[in-house]
Design a protein around this motif. Structure first.
Motif, mmCIF file in Angstrom:
data_model
loop_
_atom_site.group_PDB
_atom_site.id
_atom_site.type_symbol
_atom_site.label_atom_id
_atom_site.label_comp_id
_atom_site.label_asym_id
_atom_site.label_seq_id
_atom_site.Cartn_x
_atom_site.Cartn_y
_atom_site.Cartn_z
ATOM 1 N N ASN A 127 0.843 -1.190 0.000
ATOM 2 C CA ASN A 127 0.000 0.000 0.000
ATOM 3 C C ASN A 127 0.881 1.244 0.000
ATOM 4 N N ASN A 128 0.659 2.122 -0.958
ATOM 5 C CA ASN A 128 1.458 3.336 -1.086
ATOM 6 C C ASN A 128 0.616 4.576 -0.852
ATOM 7 N N THR A 129 1.196 5.542 -0.156
ATOM 8 C CA THR A 129 0.566 6.841 0.057
ATOM 9 C C THR A 129 1.515 7.913 -0.441
ATOM 10 N N THR A 130 1.012 8.810 -1.294
ATOM 11 C CA THR A 130 1.825 9.892 -1.838
ATOM 12 C C THR A 130 1.216 11.230 -1.422
ATOM 13 N N VAL A 131 2.014 12.042 -0.728
ATOM 14 C CA VAL A 131 1.578 13.358 -0.278
ATOM 15 C C VAL A 131 2.202 14.409 -1.192
ATOM 16 N N VAL A 132 1.358 15.233 -1.812
ATOM 17 C CA VAL A 132 1.823 16.265 -2.741
ATOM 18 C C VAL A 132 1.642 17.637 -2.090
ATOM 19 N N VAL A 133 2.722 18.401 -2.042
ATOM 20 C CA VAL A 133 2.700 19.724 -1.402
ATOM 21 C C VAL A 133 3.247 20.753 -2.378
ATOM 22 N N GLU A 134 2.619 21.900 -2.427
ATOM 23 C CA GLU A 134 3.115 23.027 -3.230
ATOM 24 C C GLU A 134 3.650 24.102 -2.292
ATOM 25 N N THR A 135 4.836 24.603 -2.595
ATOM 26 C CA THR A 135 5.455 25.659 -1.797
ATOM 27 C C THR A 135 5.705 26.857 -2.709
ATOM 28 N N LEU A 136 5.319 28.044 -2.242
ATOM 29 C CA LEU A 136 5.451 29.259 -3.046
ATOM 30 C C LEU A 136 6.146 30.348 -2.248
ATOM 31 N N LEU A 137 6.993 31.112 -2.919
ATOM 32 C CA LEU A 137 7.615 32.287 -2.314
ATOM 33 C C LEU A 137 7.064 33.530 -3.002
ATOM 34 N N TYR A 138 6.493 34.439 -2.197
ATOM 35 C CA TYR A 138 5.916 35.676 -2.719
ATOM 36 C C TYR A 138 6.776 36.861 -2.300
ATOM 37 N N ARG A 139 6.875 37.837 -3.195
ATOM 38 C CA ARG A 139 7.483 39.117 -2.845
ATOM 39 C C ARG A 139 6.387 40.054 -2.348
ATOM 40 N N LEU A 140 6.719 40.818 -1.344
ATOM 41 C CA LEU A 140 5.804 41.842 -0.832
ATOM 42 C C LEU A 140 6.433 43.219 -1.068
ATOM 43 N N PRO A 141 5.614 44.227 -1.310
ATOM 44 C CA PRO A 141 4.146 44.278 -1.148
ATOM 45 C C PRO A 141 3.347 43.806 -2.364
ATOM 46 N N GLU A 142 4.022 43.439 -3.463
ATOM 47 C CA GLU A 142 3.281 43.091 -4.682
ATOM 48 C C GLU A 142 2.381 41.869 -4.499
ATOM 49 N N GLY A 143 2.819 40.908 -3.660
ATOM 50 C CA GLY A 143 2.067 39.671 -3.509
ATOM 51 C C GLY A 143 2.187 38.794 -4.730
ATOM 52 N N LYS A 144 3.353 38.887 -5.384
ATOM 53 C CA LYS A 144 3.572 38.151 -6.621
ATOM 54 C C LYS A 144 4.443 36.924 -6.356
ATOM 55 N N PRO A 145 3.998 35.726 -6.779
ATOM 56 C CA PRO A 145 4.840 34.535 -6.595
ATOM 57 C C PRO A 145 6.036 34.600 -7.539
ATOM 58 N N VAL A 146 7.231 34.382 -6.987
ATOM 59 C CA VAL A 146 8.446 34.424 -7.801
ATOM 60 C C VAL A 146 9.158 33.072 -7.833
ATOM 61 N N TRP A 147 8.683 32.113 -7.009
ATOM 62 C CA TRP A 147 9.304 30.784 -6.974
ATOM 63 C C TRP A 147 8.256 29.795 -6.474
ATOM 64 N N THR A 148 8.143 28.663 -7.163
ATOM 65 C CA THR A 148 7.214 27.624 -6.721
ATOM 66 C C THR A 148 7.871 26.259 -6.894
ATOM 67 N N ALA A 149 7.458 25.327 -6.051
ATOM 68 C CA ALA A 149 7.947 23.951 -6.160
ATOM 69 C C ALA A 149 6.829 23.002 -5.766
ATOM 70 N N VAL A 150 6.728 21.909 -6.484
ATOM 71 C CA VAL A 150 5.779 20.838 -6.155
ATOM 72 C C VAL A 150 6.598 19.632 -5.721
#
Length: 212
Positions: A156-179
């Motif tokens: 039995n296999n379980t796979t957990v998928v997580v997304e991580t994002l880095l935002y710049r402020l004050p723009e609130g714009k994502p500049v880096w993401t990883a899955v």
């Protein structure tokens, strides 16, 4: 000491392999970075972990902050009593007023389960016991290969998928993401610790987190 039978030895080897397949491991499946970003390491970072379980959220945010260098300007989102709604102008304004120039956000994408069926297999090998005597005390047939069959089993296999994002402020714009994917974790805490090393290490390599 009583010698183990070949069957018990084989059974022990199978059990050891099953334990190994149950060990978790995390991998990065995809990474994206905004080529237009200035690449500057954030001076003051807020960490958000989107989790329904408030205790899990607090623990995860605290562990990420603790993994950063002592004295670095990082805060767990729950200590600020701010929701990780970076699309909200009021949230961005509040964080910017507090001196934060970046936000690190992690969210659970999915938890997938699957099964792998391993059929019975017939193996041919030498006598694992070797009779412990050598040819002087035993016949040639002692060393003749023998055939044994390992039973089939289901993994039995379980796979957990997580997304991580880095935002710049004050723009609130994502500049880096990883899955990332974590296979067969024993607990939520283990997923957190593995991703701190994996994702945190990648962010440090790209100059987006300070080196500890």
């Amino acid at each position: 000491m009583q010698a183990l039978s070949p069957l018990r030895l084989v059974t022990g080897l199978i059990a050891a392999l099953l334990l190994l397949t149950g060990c978790s491991n995390s991998t990065l499946k995809s990474v994206w970075r905004d080529n237009q970003d200035n690449g500057i390491t954030p001076r003051k970072l807020v960490v958000f972990v989107a989790a329904k379980d408030d205790n899990l959220r607090r623990m995860a945010e605290n562990r990420v902050v603790q993994s950063l260098p002592a004295g670095y300007g990082a805060s767990a989102g729950h200590t600020l009593d701010v929701d990780p709604l970076l699309e909200s102008a009021s949230v961005r304004e509040r964080l910017t007023a507090g001196g934060y120039d970046a936000a690190l956000v992690a969210r659970l994408v999915s938890v997938d389960t699957s099964q792998t069926v391993v059929p019975p297999q017939t193996q041919v090998g030498p006598d694992l016991m070797f009779r412990r005597f050598g040819p002087r005390y035993s016949s040639f047939y002692t060393f003749y290969p023998y055939v044994y069959t390992t039973p089939g089993y289901t993994v039995n296999n379980t796979t957990v998928v997580v997304e991580t994002l880095l935002y710049r402020l004050p723009e609130g714009k994502p500049v880096w993401t990883a899955v990332s994917e974590t296979l067969n974790p024993r607990s939520s805490a283990q997923v957190i610790e593995e991703l701190i090393k994996l994702v945190g290490g990648k962010l440090r390599d790209e100059g987006l987190l300070p080196i500890r």
